[in-house]
Design a protein around this motif. Structure first.
Motif, PDB file in Angstrom:
ATOM      1  N   ARG A 366       0.783  -1.072  -0.077  1.00 14.39           N
ATOM      2  CA  ARG A 366       0.165   0.127   0.019  1.00 14.39           C
ATOM      3  C   ARG A 366       0.892   1.241   0.073  1.00 14.39           C
ATOM      4  N   LEU A 367       1.947   1.235   0.892  1.00  9.41           N
ATOM      5  CA  LEU A 367       2.610   2.472   0.951  1.00  9.41           C
ATOM      6  C   LEU A 367       3.601   2.603  -0.199  1.00  9.41           C
ATOM      7  N   VAL A 368       4.007   1.770  -0.906  1.00 11.69           N
ATOM      8  CA  VAL A 368       4.718   1.802  -2.226  1.00 11.69           C
ATOM      9  C   VAL A 368       3.975   2.386  -3.219  1.00 11.69           C
ATOM     10  N   GLU A 369       2.584   1.611  -3.547  1.00  9.95           N
ATOM     11  CA  GLU A 369       1.709   2.299  -4.504  1.00  9.95           C
ATOM     12  C   GLU A 369       1.475   3.662  -4.184  1.00  9.95           C
ATOM     13  N   GLY A 370       1.828   4.263  -3.022  1.00 12.97           N
ATOM     14  CA  GLY A 370       1.459   5.866  -2.834  1.00 12.97           C
ATOM     15  C   GLY A 370       2.588   6.715  -3.269  1.00 12.97           C
ATOM     16  N   VAL A 371       4.047   6.156  -3.716  1.00 11.35           N
ATOM     17  CA  VAL A 371       4.767   6.675  -4.067  1.00 11.35           C
ATOM     18  C   VAL A 371       4.679   7.692  -5.401  1.00 11.35           C
ATOM     19  N   VAL A 372       5.010   9.077  -5.242  1.00  8.40           N
ATOM     20  CA  VAL A 372       4.907   9.592  -6.395  1.00  8.40           C
ATOM     21  C   VAL A 372       6.337  10.596  -6.687  1.00  8.40           C
ATOM     22  N   VAL A 373       6.547  11.176  -7.789  1.00  9.60           N
ATOM     23  CA  VAL A 373       7.653  11.954  -7.904  1.00  9.60           C
ATOM     24  C   VAL A 373       7.382  13.396  -8.268  1.00  9.60           C
ATOM     25  N   HIS A 374       7.562  14.295  -7.607  1.00  8.68           N
ATOM     26  CA  HIS A 374       7.072  15.602  -7.577  1.00  8.68           C
ATOM     27  C   HIS A 374       8.284  16.607  -8.268  1.00  8.68           C
ATOM     28  N   PRO A 375       7.767  17.537  -9.093  1.00  9.03           N
ATOM     29  CA  PRO A 375       8.966  18.149  -9.624  1.00  9.03           C
ATOM     30  C   PRO A 375       9.349  19.283  -8.892  1.00  9.03           C
ATOM     31  N   ALA A 376       8.367  19.726  -7.987  1.00 12.59           N
ATOM     32  CA  ALA A 376       8.845  20.983  -7.012  1.00 12.59           C
ATOM     33  C   ALA A 376       8.256  20.804  -5.719  1.00 12.59           C
ATOM     34  N   PRO A 377       8.963  19.787  -4.945  1.00  7.27           N
ATOM     35  CA  PRO A 377       8.209  19.469  -3.585  1.00  7.27           C
ATOM     36  C   PRO A 377       8.550  20.613  -2.529  1.00  7.27           C
ATOM     37  N   SER A 378       7.843  20.652  -1.548  1.00  3.59           N
ATOM     38  CA  SER A 378       8.103  21.378  -0.337  1.00  3.59           C
ATOM     39  C   SER A 378       9.656  21.208   0.168  1.00  3.59           C
ATOM     40  N   THR A 379      10.418  22.241   0.711  1.00  2.00           N
ATOM     41  CA  THR A 379      11.447  22.039   1.349  1.00  2.00           C
ATOM     42  C   THR A 379      11.628  20.885   2.368  1.00  2.00           C
ATOM     43  N   ARG A 380      10.400  20.660   2.922  1.00  2.00           N
ATOM     44  CA  ARG A 380      10.367  19.477   4.055  1.00  2.00           C
ATOM     45  C   ARG A 380      10.334  18.053   3.414  1.00  2.00           C
ATOM     46  N   THR A 381      10.194  17.806   2.163  1.00  4.92           N
ATOM     47  CA  THR A 381      10.397  16.627   1.602  1.00  4.92           C
ATOM     48  C   THR A 381      11.133  16.617   0.442  1.00  4.92           C
ATOM     49  N   GLY A 382      11.195  15.360  -0.041  1.00  9.75           N
ATOM     50  CA  GLY A 382      12.286  15.203  -1.293  1.00  9.75           C
ATOM     51  C   GLY A 382      11.383  14.917  -2.682  1.00  9.75           C
ATOM     52  N   HIS A 383      11.998  14.840  -3.588  1.00  6.96           N
ATOM     53  CA  HIS A 383      11.425  14.646  -4.752  1.00  6.96           C
ATOM     54  C   HIS A 383      10.359  13.458  -5.035  1.00  6.96           C
ATOM     55  N   VAL A 384      11.068  12.648  -4.387  1.00  7.15           N
ATOM     56  CA  VAL A 384      10.405  11.119  -4.120  1.00  7.15           C
ATOM     57  C   VAL A 384       9.457  11.220  -2.717  1.00  7.15           C
ATOM     58  N   THR A 385       8.130  11.274  -3.045  1.00  5.25           N
ATOM     59  CA  THR A 385       7.264  10.990  -1.838  1.00  5.25           C
ATOM     60  C   THR A 385       6.041  10.448  -1.818  1.00  5.25           C
ATOM     61  N   LEU A 386       5.008  10.523  -0.805  1.00  2.29           N
ATOM     62  CA  LEU A 386       4.038   9.607  -0.817  1.00  2.29           C
ATOM     63  C   LEU A 386       2.781  10.453  -0.911  1.00  2.29           C
ATOM     64  N   ARG A 387       1.570  10.074  -1.504  1.00  2.00           N
ATOM     65  CA  ARG A 387       0.371  10.677  -1.719  1.00  2.00           C
ATOM     66  C   ARG A 387      -0.023  11.000  -0.286  1.00  2.00           C
ATOM     67  N   GLN A 388      -0.956  11.954  -0.084  1.00  2.00           N
ATOM     68  CA  GLN A 388      -1.373  12.396   1.084  1.00  2.00           C
ATOM     69  C   GLN A 388      -1.855  11.425   1.913  1.00  2.00           C
ATOM     70  N   ALA A 389      -2.692  10.369   1.639  1.00  2.71           N
ATOM     71  CA  ALA A 389      -3.122   9.535   2.328  1.00  2.71           C
ATOM     72  C   ALA A 389      -2.213   8.588   2.919  1.00  2.71           C
ATOM     73  N   GLN A 390      -1.269   8.090   2.261  1.00  2.00           N
ATOM     74  CA  GLN A 390      -0.224   7.038   2.605  1.00  2.00           C
ATOM     75  C   GLN A 390       0.969   7.750   3.508  1.00  2.00           C
ATOM     76  N   TRP A 391       1.091   9.322   3.289  1.00  2.00           N
ATOM     77  CA  TRP A 391       1.783  10.179   4.111  1.00  2.00           C
ATOM     78  C   TRP A 391       1.480  10.075   5.736  1.00  2.00           C
ATOM     79  N   HIS A 392       0.055  10.446   5.502  1.00  2.00           N
ATOM     80  CA  HIS A 392      -0.559  10.280   7.004  1.00  2.00           C
ATOM     81  C   HIS A 392      -0.562   8.803   7.619  1.00  2.00           C
ATOM     82  N   GLU A 393      -0.747   8.101   6.893  1.00  2.00           N
ATOM     83  CA  GLU A 393      -0.698   6.613   7.578  1.00  2.00           C
ATOM     84  C   GLU A 393       0.641   6.107   7.946  1.00  2.00           C
ATOM     85  N   VAL A 394       1.635   6.745   7.403  1.00  2.00           N
ATOM     86  CA  VAL A 394       3.392   6.519   7.887  1.00  2.00           C
ATOM     87  C   VAL A 394       3.240   7.276   9.201  1.00  2.00           C
ATOM     88  N   GLN A 395       2.913   8.612   9.307  1.00  2.00           N
ATOM     89  CA  GLN A 395       2.981   9.640  10.379  1.00  2.00           C
ATOM     90  C   GLN A 395       2.138   8.519  11.745  1.00  2.00           C
TER      91      GLN A 395
END
Length: 524
Positions: A366-395
């Motif tokens: 489930r978490l791997v399926e939530g991976v996205v590559v973002h062209p201009a991410p927040s300074t708080r994350t990398g270019h490879v991050t999780l969709r919103q739902a999976q990001w909250h689940e990891v937290q």
């Protein structure tokens, strides 16, 4: 990915090609696969089997150690990298950002914990305090920086006299926090309006530099060389795509597998976790209305810790946090971790083992399926991050681990003993170094580390004296002061290279608590 054509790929450039030992035979032809093999063959990698992940496994085989954790991070990192390459849009974006090779991501994932000292994060904190306060080392100790120091400098069994001579891409992928504590890059990311994760100074230690970083002052030239192929593709403070893959894979493995461990040994109790999550879900509106003071005073009551997490996320991660997504994540973790897994105590049965395996496989997918590559991410994350739902689940998964395992009083008692052990070992080794009559009988590895550090710090004093400052910011001048820094770095390097058991056995021997000579022959 390797570029075709006559022009050499700058990502594949090695630190010192001329220094490769003629008799050192690599089995693979791909330079990045070679790096993966070099990391896996290193004795520093083998020692991770004896280094704590969260608590010491004690030889039971029931808990992850740093080696088994690294293997699982590598497995997840490779899958993420392959998924990025499989989709045209993410593949093209990754190429624009500098590339995403599965071998690079896997090599970095295998090597990301090489610098962890005995007793895991607890050992990291103790050695940092010793390095700064006892020896005046401004950049102290940090596990990620120690990893980079190992692969570039202190590993001596590889293809070059110093380090593993890895490609630029793999060295850059190991830079989870691509800055030094104080001096690099300029301007330093700690001064950004929204600093990258880890770059800000710790609130309890102002003036000490970034809380997390991936290089000491002695390795700044190596950082610059490793990052050169990515200039103009990612910002100086940003991870490369492959470093971002490694970082995310580490988060995923940590969120899932440590929970498995503590369910297996009966530490993670259904009732406590269920009450915390259920109470917050039932009364989330009332919790949201609580004044901050009341929340702190009643922090032991169910639901309060989870509400504190929600508020902290709003402060630190406004780029992604969403209250509804958070509530859904709490509900999913409650259903699948608490009610599906923890509700039935682990008894070693086939049914219990299969339930653990199912939980791990389902959540990893489930978490791997939530991976996205973002062209201009927040300074708080990398270019490879999780969709919103999976990001909250990891937290939420990490919250359960932190709240119901790491904050236990019995674990704190155990760790205070380990902290005392490491402090006493440093004291004993430092006294040995100061004993002129016995200095010649130092462990040979410690002697070599002292000589190496002296050469490094002497060169810094001569070539870049601006980075040679003490823990309180004063300029370090004079041969004696430089030798003092080198001595401190060497002792810390030596202690950090031990396993949990080696550290305990060496202290027993050096303090006369054992009648046996300390005879373990393999000391890094």
């Amino acid at each position: 990915m390797l570029r075709m054509g006559a022009e050499p790929d700058p990502r594949a450039a090695r630190r010192d090609p001329a220094a490769e030992r003629g008799g050192f035979a690599d089995l693979a032809t791909s330079p990045f696969r070679v790096d993966r093999d070099r990391v896996a063959a290193s004795p520093f990698f083998a020692r991770l089997g004896g280094v704590t992940q969260v608590v010491s496994a004690g030889g039971s085989g029931l808990l992850h150690n740093r080696l088994t954790h690294s293997l699982k991070v590598a497995q997840v990192a490779r899958v993420i990298a392959e998924r990025i390459l499989a989709a045209e849009e993410s593949r093209e974006l990754a190429e624009k950002l500098g590339g995403c090779d599965p071998d690079v991501a896997e090599a970095a994932a295998l090597g990301h914990d090489l610098g962890h000292p005995p007793f895991g994060h607890l050992g990291e904190q103790v050695l940092d305090r010793i390095a700064r306060h006892r020896y005046g080392l401004a950049d102290g100790f940090e596990g990620n920086a120690q990893t980079f120091r190992i692969v570039t400098t202190t590993e001596v069994g590889g293809p070059t006299p110093e380090g593993l001579n890895l490609t630029a891409a793999v060295r850059a992928a190991l830079l989870k926090y691509p800055w030094a504590r104080l001096h690099y890059p300029d301007p330093h990311p700690a001064h950004m309006s929204v600093p990258p994760r880890g770059a800000a100074e710790p609130a309890e230690a102002p003036g000490t530099g970034s809380a997390k970083f991936s290089a000491y002052s002695t390795e700044l030239d190596d950082v610059a060389q490793a990052r050169e192929p990515f200039a103009g593709r990612v910002e100086a403070w940003q991870q490369t795509v492959e470093a971002s893959v490694m970082d995310l894979a580490d988060d995923i493995a940590y969120a899932i597998h440590d929970l498995q461990d503590f369910h297996r040994i009966g530490v993670l109790q259904h009732a406590a976790v269920a009450t915390e999550l259920r109470q917050w879900l039932d009364d989330r509106a009332e919790f949201a209305a609580l004044p901050g003071g009341a929340l702190r005073e009643e922090h032991r009551n169910p639901g309060r810790s989870l509400e504190t997490l929600r508020r902290r996320m709003h402060v630190k991660d406004a780029w992604v946090v969403d209250d509804e997504a958070f509530a859904q994540a709490v509900a999913r973790v409650h259903a699948e971790l608490v009610e599906d897994l923890l509700a039935i105590p682990f008894d070693g049965s086939i049914e219990a083992e299969q339930a653990l395996a199912t939980f791990s496989a389902r959540w990893t997918a489930r978490l791997v399926e939530g991976v996205v590559v973002h062209p201009a991410p927040s300074t708080r994350t990398g270019h490879v991050t999780l969709r919103q739902a999976q990001w909250h689940e990891v937290q939420v998964l990490k919250f359960v681990h932190r709240r119901f395992v790491l904050q236990r009083a019995d674990l704190a008692l155990h760790q205070r003993g380990q902290a005392s052990l490491l402090t006493s070992l440093v004291d004993a080794l430092d006294a040995w170094l100061a004993d002129r009559d016995e200095a010649r009988r130092l462990p040979r590895r410690l002697f070599d580390l002292v000589e190496l550090a002296r050469a490094e710090y002497t060169a810094l004093a001569r070539n870049t004296p601006e980075v040679l400052v003490g823990a309180t910011g004063e300029r370090i001048e004079g041969a004696d002061a430089v030798r003092g820094l080198a001595r401190g770095r060497a002792v810390v390097d030596f202690v950090a290279s031990l396993t949990d058991r080696q550290a305990a056995s060496m202290l027993d021997a050096i303090t006369g608590r054992t009648s046996q000579p300390w005879s373990e022959s393999f000391v890094l």
